[in-house]
Scaffold this active site. Structure first.
Site, PDB file in Angstrom:
ATOM      1  N   ARG A 115      -8.906  10.982   5.932  1.00 49.08           N
ATOM      2  CA  ARG A 115      -9.811  10.227   6.911  1.00 49.08           C
ATOM      3  C   ARG A 115      -9.689  11.513   7.733  1.00 49.08           C
ATOM      4  O   ARG A 115     -10.885  11.539   8.757  1.00 49.08           O
ATOM      5  CB  ARG A 115      -8.778   9.158   7.859  1.00 49.08           C
ATOM      6  CG  ARG A 115      -8.147   8.118   6.945  1.00 49.08           C
ATOM      7  CD  ARG A 115      -8.090   6.994   8.090  1.00 49.08           C
ATOM      8  NE  ARG A 115      -7.292   5.826   7.008  1.00 49.08           N
ATOM      9  CZ  ARG A 115      -6.752   5.404   6.111  1.00 49.08           C
ATOM     10  NH1 ARG A 115      -5.153   6.373   7.524  1.00 49.08           N
ATOM     11  NH2 ARG A 115      -6.035   4.601   6.567  1.00 49.08           N
ATOM     12  N   LYS A 137     -24.210  16.117   8.867  1.00 49.15           N
ATOM     13  CA  LYS A 137     -24.472  15.221   7.849  1.00 49.15           C
ATOM     14  C   LYS A 137     -24.048  15.385   6.943  1.00 49.15           C
ATOM     15  O   LYS A 137     -24.197  16.841   6.250  1.00 49.15           O
ATOM     16  CB  LYS A 137     -26.074  15.117   7.694  1.00 49.15           C
ATOM     17  CG  LYS A 137     -26.731  14.466   8.865  1.00 49.15           C
ATOM     18  CD  LYS A 137     -28.299  13.907   8.424  1.00 49.15           C
ATOM     19  CE  LYS A 137     -28.762  12.979   9.335  1.00 49.15           C
ATOM     20  NZ  LYS A 137     -29.913  12.663   9.028  1.00 49.15           N
ATOM     21  N   GLU A 179     -38.278  23.818   5.686  1.00 54.34           N
ATOM     22  CA  GLU A 179     -37.500  22.594   6.901  1.00 54.34           C
ATOM     23  C   GLU A 179     -38.129  24.123   7.879  1.00 54.34           C
ATOM     24  O   GLU A 179     -38.048  23.156   8.616  1.00 54.34           O
ATOM     25  CB  GLU A 179     -36.084  23.177   6.821  1.00 54.34           C
ATOM     26  CG  GLU A 179     -35.638  22.682   5.557  1.00 54.34           C
ATOM     27  CD  GLU A 179     -35.363  20.555   5.423  1.00 54.34           C
ATOM     28  OE1 GLU A 179     -36.282  20.383   6.268  1.00 54.34           O
ATOM     29  OE2 GLU A 179     -35.178  19.936   4.972  1.00 54.34           O
ATOM     30  N   LYS A 221     -32.995  22.605  16.178  1.00 48.41           N
ATOM     31  CA  LYS A 221     -32.223  21.261  16.106  1.00 48.41           C
ATOM     32  C   LYS A 221     -31.042  21.478  16.134  1.00 48.41           C
ATOM     33  O   LYS A 221     -30.631  19.886  16.760  1.00 48.41           O
ATOM     34  CB  LYS A 221     -31.537  21.023  14.361  1.00 48.41           C
ATOM     35  CG  LYS A 221     -30.886  20.311  13.723  1.00 48.41           C
ATOM     36  CD  LYS A 221     -31.252  20.553  12.225  1.00 48.41           C
ATOM     37  CE  LYS A 221     -29.555  19.121  12.341  1.00 48.41           C
ATOM     38  NZ  LYS A 221     -29.701  18.927   9.821  1.00 48.41           N
ATOM     39  N   GLU A 231     -28.038   9.824  14.770  1.00 41.07           N
ATOM     40  CA  GLU A 231     -29.341   9.396  13.913  1.00 41.07           C
ATOM     41  C   GLU A 231     -30.155   7.390  15.417  1.00 41.07           C
ATOM     42  O   GLU A 231     -30.598   7.390  14.371  1.00 41.07           O
ATOM     43  CB  GLU A 231     -29.828   9.438  12.909  1.00 41.07           C
ATOM     44  CG  GLU A 231     -31.552   9.614  12.829  1.00 41.07           C
ATOM     45  CD  GLU A 231     -31.234   9.797  10.932  1.00 41.07           C
ATOM     46  OE1 GLU A 231     -31.002  11.505  11.301  1.00 41.07           O
ATOM     47  OE2 GLU A 231     -31.909   9.312  10.462  1.00 41.07           O
ATOM     48  N   ARG A 235     -33.424  12.435  16.630  1.00 37.61           N
ATOM     49  CA  ARG A 235     -32.936  12.823  14.992  1.00 37.61           C
ATOM     50  C   ARG A 235     -33.330  12.062  14.710  1.00 37.61           C
ATOM     51  O   ARG A 235     -33.952  13.313  13.172  1.00 37.61           O
ATOM     52  CB  ARG A 235     -31.284  12.833  14.871  1.00 37.61           C
ATOM     53  CG  ARG A 235     -30.814  13.565  13.805  1.00 37.61           C
ATOM     54  CD  ARG A 235     -29.626  13.713  13.793  1.00 37.61           C
ATOM     55  NE  ARG A 235     -29.086  14.185  12.465  1.00 37.61           N
ATOM     56  CZ  ARG A 235     -27.644  14.550  12.081  1.00 37.61           C
ATOM     57  NH1 ARG A 235     -27.125  14.877  13.287  1.00 37.61           N
ATOM     58  NH2 ARG A 235     -27.853  15.544  10.935  1.00 37.61           N
ATOM     59  N   ASN A 239     -36.295  13.897  10.413  1.00 38.09           N
ATOM     60  CA  ASN A 239     -36.898  13.357   8.810  1.00 38.09           C
ATOM     61  C   ASN A 239     -39.177  13.750   9.009  1.00 38.09           C
ATOM     62  O   ASN A 239     -39.143  13.103   7.592  1.00 38.09           O
ATOM     63  CB  ASN A 239     -36.265  11.864   9.023  1.00 38.09           C
ATOM     64  CG  ASN A 239     -35.353  11.579   9.021  1.00 38.09           C
ATOM     65  OD1 ASN A 239     -34.637  12.292   8.340  1.00 38.09           O
ATOM     66  ND2 ASN A 239     -34.697  10.892   9.447  1.00 38.09           N
ATOM     67  N   HIS A 242     -40.098  13.856   5.487  1.00 39.68           N
ATOM     68  CA  HIS A 242     -38.795  12.969   4.520  1.00 39.68           C
ATOM     69  C   HIS A 242     -39.202  11.399   3.475  1.00 39.68           C
ATOM     70  O   HIS A 242     -39.063  12.319   2.502  1.00 39.68           O
ATOM     71  CB  HIS A 242     -37.722  13.518   4.767  1.00 39.68           C
ATOM     72  CG  HIS A 242     -36.784  14.789   5.044  1.00 39.68           C
ATOM     73  ND1 HIS A 242     -37.618  15.549   6.286  1.00 39.68           N
ATOM     74  CD2 HIS A 242     -36.131  15.611   4.903  1.00 39.68           C
ATOM     75  CE1 HIS A 242     -36.938  17.003   6.042  1.00 39.68           C
ATOM     76  NE2 HIS A 242     -36.157  16.804   4.996  1.00 39.68           N
ATOM     77  N   HIS A 246     -38.627  12.737   0.726  1.00 41.22           N
ATOM     78  CA  HIS A 246     -37.231  11.939  -0.803  1.00 41.22           C
ATOM     79  C   HIS A 246     -37.741  11.147  -1.648  1.00 41.22           C
ATOM     80  O   HIS A 246     -37.334  11.404  -2.844  1.00 41.22           O
ATOM     81  CB  HIS A 246     -36.894  11.192   0.350  1.00 41.22           C
ATOM     82  CG  HIS A 246     -35.042  11.847   1.130  1.00 41.22           C
ATOM     83  ND1 HIS A 246     -34.759  11.512   2.191  1.00 41.22           N
ATOM     84  CD2 HIS A 246     -35.157  13.581   0.683  1.00 41.22           C
ATOM     85  CE1 HIS A 246     -34.135  12.589   2.397  1.00 41.22           C
ATOM     86  NE2 HIS A 246     -34.090  13.509   1.994  1.00 41.22           N
ATOM     87  N   HIS A 258     -35.994  20.312  -2.648  1.00 41.85           N
ATOM     88  CA  HIS A 258     -35.875  19.851  -2.318  1.00 41.85           C
ATOM     89  C   HIS A 258     -37.032  19.801  -1.123  1.00 41.85           C
ATOM     90  O   HIS A 258     -38.151  19.043  -0.577  1.00 41.85           O
ATOM     91  CB  HIS A 258     -34.485  20.037  -0.701  1.00 41.85           C
ATOM     92  CG  HIS A 258     -35.060  18.971   0.288  1.00 41.85           C
ATOM     93  ND1 HIS A 258     -34.546  17.639   0.327  1.00 41.85           N
ATOM     94  CD2 HIS A 258     -34.370  19.392   1.515  1.00 41.85           C
ATOM     95  CE1 HIS A 258     -34.881  17.221   1.685  1.00 41.85           C
ATOM     96  NE2 HIS A 258     -34.322  18.094   2.972  1.00 41.85           N
TER      97      HIS A 258
HETATM   98  N1  GLY Z   1     -31.712  17.058   7.151  1.00 40.90           N
HETATM   99  C1  GLY Z   1     -32.602  16.602   9.282  1.00 40.90           C
HETATM  100  C2  GLY Z   1     -31.093  16.212   9.384  1.00 40.90           C
HETATM  101  O1  GLY Z   1     -30.295  16.592  10.229  1.00 40.90           O
HETATM  102  O2  GLY Z   1     -31.697  15.365  10.355  1.00 40.90           O
END
Ligand code: GLY
Length: 349
Positions: A115, A137, A179, A221, A231, A235, A239, A242, A246, A258
């Site tokens: 966990r 993430k 990015e 960031k 998010e 946050r 995106n 993206h 994506h 990417h």
């Molecule tokens: N890559 C976008 C984020 O970390 O929210």
């Protein structure tokens, strides 16, 4: 050497160390711990790692599959079982050393094992440095789409060592840079001006300029993540580019970088924002100019139906809308629900 701290309310701190020649000392800090290192294949024979791993007791290694191949639930089961075989307990440490895929999959395993055990990240690509290693993430893919299974499990320590960038293939370098360009267009006007002014030095990988760009992108960031780790709101700005990115990446089935897909998605987001009246023409043109300066062209897109099949599975879709990050100026953006049929219409233009 610089240190940045990321501490969302009520969460443990992540310390980001930025500099060069720091890997040996960084790993030395874990000497007394039971360590499970998830390594990108090309890191297996890295001299600093070998010197550390071969001499250090309680050091266990797992060499990951290359690239996105490791971002499956089946590959994670292999890692988790290797963790059991190594005798890890709840006090053990997982260190993910490699590109974004290692960070994503290794991070997910660290969050699942018993966990959750402590995680350190050592990103070796520009993409992982400026984006995926920071903010917690973790994820693996499903055949239906990218990053559909994951968790939020921030690393307690992140090492950004620009020495790794000297040998990074050009395609990967430009993928990571996209990015940073995303942060510049949607979040940070100062980063935009820096990238605009210093494009030759950035593309030449001059270490002092790269350090400045990386630090600025990470600081931007962190400011967002500290206010919204999970998010629920701001946050989503990260995106930017993206939604379409994506989809293009998904259609490429792991063959496309990417960041290069995100860069194409940035062109799309800028055009949609301009056509919706959210972005002034002058700011649109400056932003497209920055993309072009860094070699991100407005390449022809795959067929609209194929792209929409992926867009519909995007995590940001709610009913018949998608929460879409729209650029609204130089270094600013907002998230708003855009109907999927409006996305389709824009794609068809
Ligand atoms: N890559 C976008 C984020 O970390 O929210």
């Amino acid at each position: 050497m610089k240190q940045l701290s990321c501490q969302p309310a009520g969460e443990p701190e992540s310390v980001v160390t930025i500099g060069s020649g720091l890997l040996g000392a960084f790993l030395g800090d874990a000497k007394a711990r039971e360590v499970f290192a998830v390594l990108d294949p090309f890191m297996a024979e890295h001299p600093t790692l070998r010197a550390h791993g071969d001499l250090t007791q309680h050091w266990h290694e797992h060499i990951a599959e290359p690239g996105e191949a490791q971002k499956t639930l089946a590959a994670c089961e292999t890692v988790l079982r290797a963790m059991v075989a190594a005798g890890l307990d709840r006090e053990s440490l997982c260190v993910a050393i490699g590109g974004g895929a290692v960070g994503d999959a290794g991070g997910l395993c660290a969050s699942l094992y018993m966990r959750g055990i402590e995680l350190w990240q050592v990103p070796t690509t520009l993409l992982a440095m400026v984006d995926s290693s920071v903010g917690g993430k973790t994820a693996v893919n499903l055949p239906e789409g990218k990053n559909l299974v994951g968790s939020v499990h921030p690393a307690s320590r992140i090492l950004i060592d620009v020495d790794f960038l000297t040998t990074l293939p050009e395609n990967e370098f430009r993928s990571g840079l996209a990015e940073a360009v995303k942060m510049a267009i949607g979040v940070d006007r100062e980063l935009f001006e820096l990238l605009d002014r210093q494009s030759d030095a950035v593309l030449d990988r001059q270490p002092d300029v790269l350090l400045a760009v990386i630090e600025r992108a990470i600081a931007g960031k962190i400011a967002i993540v500290e206010g919204d780790l999970h998010e629920g709101g701001q946050r989503r700005l990260l995106n930017l580019g993206h939604t379409l990115g994506h989809a293009i990446e998904g259609l490429g089935r792991g063959t496309l970088a990417h960041g290069l897909c995100v860069a194409r998605g940035l062109h799309f987001a800028l055009e949609l924002a301009r056509d919706l009246g959210a972005l002034a023409t002058a700011d649109f043109e400056r932003s497209v100019g920055l993309l072009t300066r860094y070699g991100y062209e407005r390449d022809p897109l795959p067929p609209t139906d194929e792209l929409m099949a992926f867009v519909q599975h995007d995590k940001k879709v709610q009913g018949d809308t998608v929460q879409f990050a729209l650029p609204t100026g130089i270094g600013t953006a907002r998230v708003e629900p855009i109907r999927l049929d409006r996305i389709r219409q824009q794609l068809a233009r």
